[in-house]
Design a protein around this motif. Structure first.
Motif, PDB file in Angstrom:
ATOM      1  N   ALA A 164       0.961  -1.117   0.058  1.00 57.24           N
ATOM      2  CA  ALA A 164      -0.044   0.118   0.002  1.00 57.24           C
ATOM      3  C   ALA A 164       0.710   1.156   0.067  1.00 57.24           C
ATOM      4  O   ALA A 164       1.782   1.396   0.675  1.00 57.24           O
ATOM      5  N   GLN A 335     -12.790  -0.038   4.059  1.00 52.81           N
ATOM      6  CA  GLN A 335     -11.678   0.198   3.249  1.00 52.81           C
ATOM      7  C   GLN A 335     -10.278  -0.029   4.038  1.00 52.81           C
ATOM      8  O   GLN A 335     -10.111   0.686   4.892  1.00 52.81           O
ATOM      9  N   GLY A 338      -5.726   1.739   0.100  1.00 52.82           N
ATOM     10  CA  GLY A 338      -6.000   2.321  -1.201  1.00 52.82           C
ATOM     11  C   GLY A 338      -7.115   3.012  -1.002  1.00 52.82           C
ATOM     12  O   GLY A 338      -7.864   3.216   0.066  1.00 52.82           O
ATOM     13  N   ARG A 339      -7.471   3.885  -1.966  1.00 57.52           N
ATOM     14  CA  ARG A 339      -8.878   4.671  -2.229  1.00 57.52           C
ATOM     15  C   ARG A 339      -9.714   4.136  -3.214  1.00 57.52           C
ATOM     16  O   ARG A 339      -9.278   3.610  -4.218  1.00 57.52           O
ATOM     17  N   LYS A 340     -11.041   4.521  -3.161  1.00 58.17           N
ATOM     18  CA  LYS A 340     -11.895   4.051  -4.056  1.00 58.17           C
ATOM     19  C   LYS A 340     -13.059   5.302  -4.267  1.00 58.17           C
ATOM     20  O   LYS A 340     -13.414   5.786  -3.301  1.00 58.17           O
ATOM     21  N   PRO A 392      -8.613   5.101   3.390  1.00 59.01           N
ATOM     22  CA  PRO A 392      -8.460   3.966   4.221  1.00 59.01           C
ATOM     23  C   PRO A 392      -9.098   4.155   5.678  1.00 59.01           C
ATOM     24  O   PRO A 392      -8.770   5.375   5.983  1.00 59.01           O
ATOM     25  N   SER A 408     -11.435   1.655  -8.326  1.00 54.63           N
ATOM     26  CA  SER A 408     -10.315   1.767  -7.507  1.00 54.63           C
ATOM     27  C   SER A 408      -9.367   2.634  -8.018  1.00 54.63           C
ATOM     28  O   SER A 408      -9.037   2.818  -9.157  1.00 54.63           O
ATOM     29  N   GLU A 410      -6.311   3.167  -6.851  1.00 58.46           N
ATOM     30  CA  GLU A 410      -4.954   2.643  -6.635  1.00 58.46           C
ATOM     31  C   GLU A 410      -5.033   1.464  -6.122  1.00 58.46           C
ATOM     32  O   GLU A 410      -6.032   0.792  -5.827  1.00 58.46           O
ATOM     33  N   SER A 412      -5.607  -1.561  -3.916  1.00 60.05           N
ATOM     34  CA  SER A 412      -6.577  -1.444  -2.840  1.00 60.05           C
ATOM     35  C   SER A 412      -7.131  -2.645  -2.270  1.00 60.05           C
ATOM     36  O   SER A 412      -7.102  -3.667  -2.887  1.00 60.05           O
ATOM     37  N   SER A 414     -10.582  -3.762   0.219  1.00 58.17           N
ATOM     38  CA  SER A 414     -11.707  -3.583   0.757  1.00 58.17           C
ATOM     39  C   SER A 414     -12.390  -4.931   1.290  1.00 58.17           C
ATOM     40  O   SER A 414     -12.296  -6.205   0.818  1.00 58.17           O
TER      41      SER A 414
END
Length: 420
Positions: A164, A335, A338-340, A392, A408, A410, A412, A414
């Protein structure tokens, strides 16, 4: 009878055989071969012959017995596999799934008895866990847990670079991704820090309003432990289903069984490939990972029991997309790293979202949310939405039947909890 098996692993066969044999009933009669459903008459004699071979030797079965057990395992798996794939999965009898599990069990035991590297035995256990039905107090889960410590860890490789991203670090995939639309204040999903059960119930669950919860998962061990390296260490040898392609509505989309290590090397490390580990059984299959998460307390407000909650894993690189769709249960999307980018639409706007007419995709919109064809889908502009970038440590509450689109940004991971 020790042997070097590289990442596949090997061990002293008599000692390991004693360990795995202790997982089974002591007597042949104790292994009852009870099936929850009818199967063809020719199957039970095969199961009994395999059982007799297993219990025929006081210690480690000889080479001939191990070979015979392997052949019976192949026959049982091949025959039951045809039944598992003869029609819709919901119509497959549990008895045939149990036969497949017994075939995988006898095959894995034959591998141990023959003193071979253990990667194939672990794969057989995983296939039984994924496609079969539990027998003998879920013996396959206990067997694979006994085998895994005898597998040598995979050598460290480039996976370390794919952990990450650190705070402020640009993720490797970001250059080829379009940035998400910035949520406008009137479209933003409200954020709430550790609300009481009563406050969440009265203000979000009962009126069915989405909300981003903060602080709820700060104490979960996964927040400190999980990384690509950690998955390689804990689950690298395990076989899991992987979705190949950016989204499941694409024509080239497919599914394939592969080890977690192969998935990481082929679809996490290689920017030219897009694959997604979307797994509904991962935490039952690999209990070490389940110990790192917790079911949100708010699930107790539902009508079902804790055992009725479905926990799903979503692991993949930036650029993977879940098309706009709806689910039949309440959803907490947690999460880990990563980010979504996520966009939500109310069920009241369903007609403006143009669901597919086919039964298989009736819960999925035909519209490409971020690049809609407004000539073909003119009423899509009438649908109001809310959006957020899920960070996150945040949990998004998605009410039942709410339409949601997920991209997504990056690499990630979840975890979602489906509950009623």
């Amino acid at each position: 009878m020790a042997a070097a098996g590289g990442a596949e692993g090997a061990s002293d066969s008599p000692a390991l055989w004693a360990e795995v044999r202790a997982l089974l009933p002591r007597s042949e009669e104790g292994l009852t071969l009870a099936l929850s459903g009818e199967v063809e008459d020719c199957v039970l004699p095969l199961l009994r012959r395999a059982r007799a071979l297993l219990y025929g030797a006081v210690g480690l079965p000889g080479a001939a017995a191990a070979a015979a057990l392997e052949r019976l395992s192949d026959v049982l798996r091949d025959y039951s596999w045809e039944k598992l794939n003869a029609g819709p999965w919901r119509e497959v009898g549990k008895g045939w799934r149990q036969v497949y599990t017994y075939g995988c069990l006898f095959g894995a035991l034959a591998e141990v008895a023959a003193g071979r590297p253990l990667a194939r035995a672990v794969r057989l256990c995983d296939l039984g866990l994924l496609m079969g039905a539990a027998v003998l107090d879920n013996v396959l889960a206990r067997l694979v847990r006994a085998l895994q410590p005898h597998l040598l860890p995979a050598p460290p490789g480039p996976a370390r670079a794919a952990a990450a991203p650190a705070e402020g670090q640009r993720p490797a995939h970001s250059a080829r991704l379009r940035p998400p639309p910035a949520p406008r204040p009137e479209h933003g999903i409200p954020h709430l820090r550790c609300p009481s059960l009563e406050h969440f119930r009265d203000n979000y669950l009962v009126p069915q309003r989405p909300v981003v919860l903060e602080g709820v998962m700060d104490h979960w061990p996964c927040m400190k432990k999980w990384s690509v390296d950690y998955f390689c260490q804990v689950a690298g040898c395990r076989t899991v289903p992987v979705e190949l392609g950016a989204r499941y509505t694409d024509e080239e989309w497919s599914q394939q069984l592969m080890t977690v290590s192969d998935f990481i090397s082929q679809y996490i490390m290689d920017e030219n490939n897009v694959g997604y580990l979307a797994q509904h059984q991962l935490f039952d299959q690999i209990p070490e990972l389940k110990e790192d998460i917790s079911i949100p307390d708010y699930c107790c407000l539902g009508e079902g029991e804790e055992d009725d909650i479905t926990i799903n894993a979503w692991f993949g690189p930036g650029g993977t997309i879940s098309p706009l769709h709806q689910d039949p249960q309440q959803n907490f999307l947690a999460q880990v790293f990563g980010r979504k980018y996520i966009r939500l639409y109310s069920p009241q706007d369903s007609e403006n979202l143009y669901p597919h007419e086919s039964q298989i995709l009736h819960n999925t919109s035909q519209v490409d949310v971020e690049d809609p064809d407004l000539v073909k889908f003119p009423n899509f502009t009438k649908a109001a939405f809310q959006s957020c970038i899920l960070m996150p440590g945040q949990i998004l509450f998605i009410p039942v039947k709410y339409w949601h689109y997920v991209r997504s940004l990056e690499l990630s991971f979840s975890v979602s909890f489906w509950w009623s």
